[in-house]
Scaffold this motif. Sequence first.
Motif, mmCIF file in Angstrom:
data_model
loop_
_atom_site.group_PDB
_atom_site.id
_atom_site.type_symbol
_atom_site.label_atom_id
_atom_site.label_comp_id
_atom_site.label_asym_id
_atom_site.label_seq_id
_atom_site.Cartn_x
_atom_site.Cartn_y
_atom_site.Cartn_z
ATOM 1 N N HIS A 16 17.271 105.801 92.231
ATOM 2 C CA HIS A 16 16.196 105.456 93.161
ATOM 3 C C HIS A 16 15.991 103.938 93.130
ATOM 4 O O HIS A 16 16.061 103.316 92.058
ATOM 5 C CB HIS A 16 14.909 106.177 92.757
ATOM 6 C CG HIS A 16 13.821 106.080 93.776
ATOM 7 N ND1 HIS A 16 13.022 104.965 93.906
ATOM 8 C CD2 HIS A 16 13.394 106.968 94.718
ATOM 9 C CE1 HIS A 16 12.157 105.162 94.884
ATOM 10 N NE2 HIS A 16 12.359 106.360 95.390
ATOM 11 N N ARG A 25 -1.488 108.751 92.167
ATOM 12 C CA ARG A 25 -0.635 108.454 93.321
ATOM 13 C C ARG A 25 -0.660 109.581 94.332
ATOM 14 O O ARG A 25 -0.515 109.363 95.546
ATOM 15 C CB ARG A 25 0.803 108.216 92.828
ATOM 16 C CG ARG A 25 1.805 107.871 93.931
ATOM 17 C CD ARG A 25 1.481 106.524 94.532
ATOM 18 N NE ARG A 25 2.434 106.146 95.556
ATOM 19 C CZ ARG A 25 2.371 106.518 96.831
ATOM 20 N NH1 ARG A 25 1.386 107.323 97.226
ATOM 21 N NH2 ARG A 25 3.281 106.117 97.713
ATOM 22 N N TYR A 62 7.342 109.860 92.861
ATOM 23 C CA TYR A 62 6.740 110.230 94.144
ATOM 24 C C TYR A 62 7.821 110.363 95.222
ATOM 25 O O TYR A 62 7.828 111.329 96.002
ATOM 26 C CB TYR A 62 5.704 109.190 94.556
ATOM 27 C CG TYR A 62 5.036 109.493 95.883
ATOM 28 C CD1 TYR A 62 3.972 110.387 95.948
ATOM 29 C CD2 TYR A 62 5.480 108.895 97.055
ATOM 30 C CE1 TYR A 62 3.355 110.671 97.161
ATOM 31 C CE2 TYR A 62 4.879 109.177 98.263
ATOM 32 C CZ TYR A 62 3.818 110.065 98.319
ATOM 33 O OH TYR A 62 3.222 110.348 99.520
ATOM 34 N N GLY A 63 8.750 109.409 95.256
ATOM 35 C CA GLY A 63 9.810 109.480 96.251
ATOM 36 C C GLY A 63 10.666 110.726 96.095
ATOM 37 O O GLY A 63 11.034 111.367 97.086
ATOM 38 N N ARG A 64 10.973 111.092 94.867
ATOM 39 C CA ARG A 64 11.776 112.296 94.641
ATOM 40 C C ARG A 64 11.007 113.562 95.031
ATOM 41 O O ARG A 64 11.591 114.533 95.533
ATOM 42 C CB ARG A 64 12.197 112.381 93.177
ATOM 43 C CG ARG A 64 13.159 111.288 92.708
ATOM 44 C CD ARG A 64 14.399 111.225 93.560
ATOM 45 N NE ARG A 64 15.424 110.365 92.978
ATOM 46 C CZ ARG A 64 16.340 109.728 93.688
ATOM 47 N NH1 ARG A 64 16.354 109.861 95.015
ATOM 48 N NH2 ARG A 64 17.245 108.973 93.106
ATOM 49 N N GLU A 71 6.470 105.452 91.371
ATOM 50 C CA GLU A 71 6.965 105.397 92.745
ATOM 51 C C GLU A 71 8.262 106.175 92.887
ATOM 52 O O GLU A 71 8.488 106.846 93.904
ATOM 53 C CB GLU A 71 7.157 103.945 93.177
ATOM 54 C CG GLU A 71 5.873 103.233 93.543
ATOM 55 C CD GLU A 71 5.060 103.998 94.595
ATOM 56 O OE1 GLU A 71 5.618 104.287 95.679
ATOM 57 O OE2 GLU A 71 3.898 104.335 94.315
ATOM 58 N N ALA A 72 9.122 106.095 91.888
ATOM 59 C CA ALA A 72 10.362 106.857 91.930
ATOM 60 C C ALA A 72 10.075 108.366 91.867
ATOM 61 O O ALA A 72 10.684 109.150 92.598
ATOM 62 C CB ALA A 72 11.278 106.440 90.783
ATOM 63 N N VAL A 121 8.752 113.760 97.441
ATOM 64 C CA VAL A 121 8.777 113.809 98.906
ATOM 65 C C VAL A 121 10.126 114.343 99.384
ATOM 66 O O VAL A 121 10.196 115.170 100.310
ATOM 67 C CB VAL A 121 8.484 112.417 99.496
ATOM 68 C CG1 VAL A 121 8.731 112.402 101.002
ATOM 69 C CG2 VAL A 121 7.053 112.002 99.197
ATOM 70 N N ASP A 122 11.210 113.901 98.759
ATOM 71 C CA ASP A 122 12.536 114.408 99.113
ATOM 72 C C ASP A 122 12.637 115.915 98.887
ATOM 73 O O ASP A 122 13.376 116.606 99.597
ATOM 74 C CB ASP A 122 13.614 113.704 98.270
ATOM 75 C CG ASP A 122 13.737 112.226 98.608
ATOM 76 O OD1 ASP A 122 13.270 111.816 99.686
ATOM 77 O OD2 ASP A 122 14.297 111.480 97.771
#
Length: 312
Positions: free
Chosen positions: A282, A218, A172-174, A169-170, A176-177
């Motif tokens: 994150h 993911r 994936y979040g990075r 999840e971390a 997207v950023d």
Amino acid sequence: MTEPSTQQPRRSPPPPAPLDSTAQLLTRVTAQLSTQLSLVSRNGTRRPMHRTRPLAAPRPSPAEAAPPTLVAVAHGSRDPQALRTVLALLDRVRDLRPGLDVRLGHIELNQPLLPDTLDGLRGADAVLVPLLLGRGHHVKHDLPAAAAAAPAVRTRIAAPLGPHPLLVEALYGRLVDAGWDPADQGSHRAAVVLAAAGSRDPDSAQDTRRTARMLAERLGGVPVVPAYASAATPTVPAALRALAARGRHRTFVASYFTAPGRFASAAASAAPRTAAVPLGAHPAMARLLLHRYDQAVSATAASETVSLLASA
């Protein structure tokens, strides 16, 4: 005129006593069972009453005892951003678990070094949580050696952070950023290179490959190729070239590093577009750090319970 009756009025029966709750019943049964077991020797015969020793005072429950100190173990880096990033991550951990003693120790290059942190915990319990992403040399050798060199501290070592869904999840979040668009999930041109430090330990490489597979799931099946900054192949530039040869020209580089440093910078410089920043502070990383800590504490509590039962 009728004389008054001398007969006492009939009293209604008392209301039935309330039934014990399930918890109360279990407590009573457990207490009775413990008493009976104390009268039985290891060979199954009943102990004479006059030889039965009184039960020892129960140890305080984990909820009553002070929790062990969480010692986050970072690798260390000459990049000044690395220490600031790790400190920000630990601030998030403290916000999630107020009152928990959270400290930092480095394997090399930064202060405080792990031996110095442990030296300040003499007589205490501590859980070493590696801010490392796989089962490499540091996790298998450096951390146990540091724990053995600090016998005045009761230490246990948690598992490395990866692989784990929170780590994904971390990542994936990075991504997207850094510009990853969920619409890319069905694209035949998109791909991701998971840039890691690299290790000669096959377990470390296996952990990185597993994280790559989890990240690919993911991302909806988009290819995720592990690549390395040192000690293993392919390199990040080689992985990018191989993906381009397969028509995957919209490629992203996911930074599989806890904090900035030399390897993270080298991987980012090879990216055809903006690379994702290291995982750092994150929110999922803070939750994962506490999860590994809780796992280690629970495993120790279970082991102590088994030992107590075996010696009863």
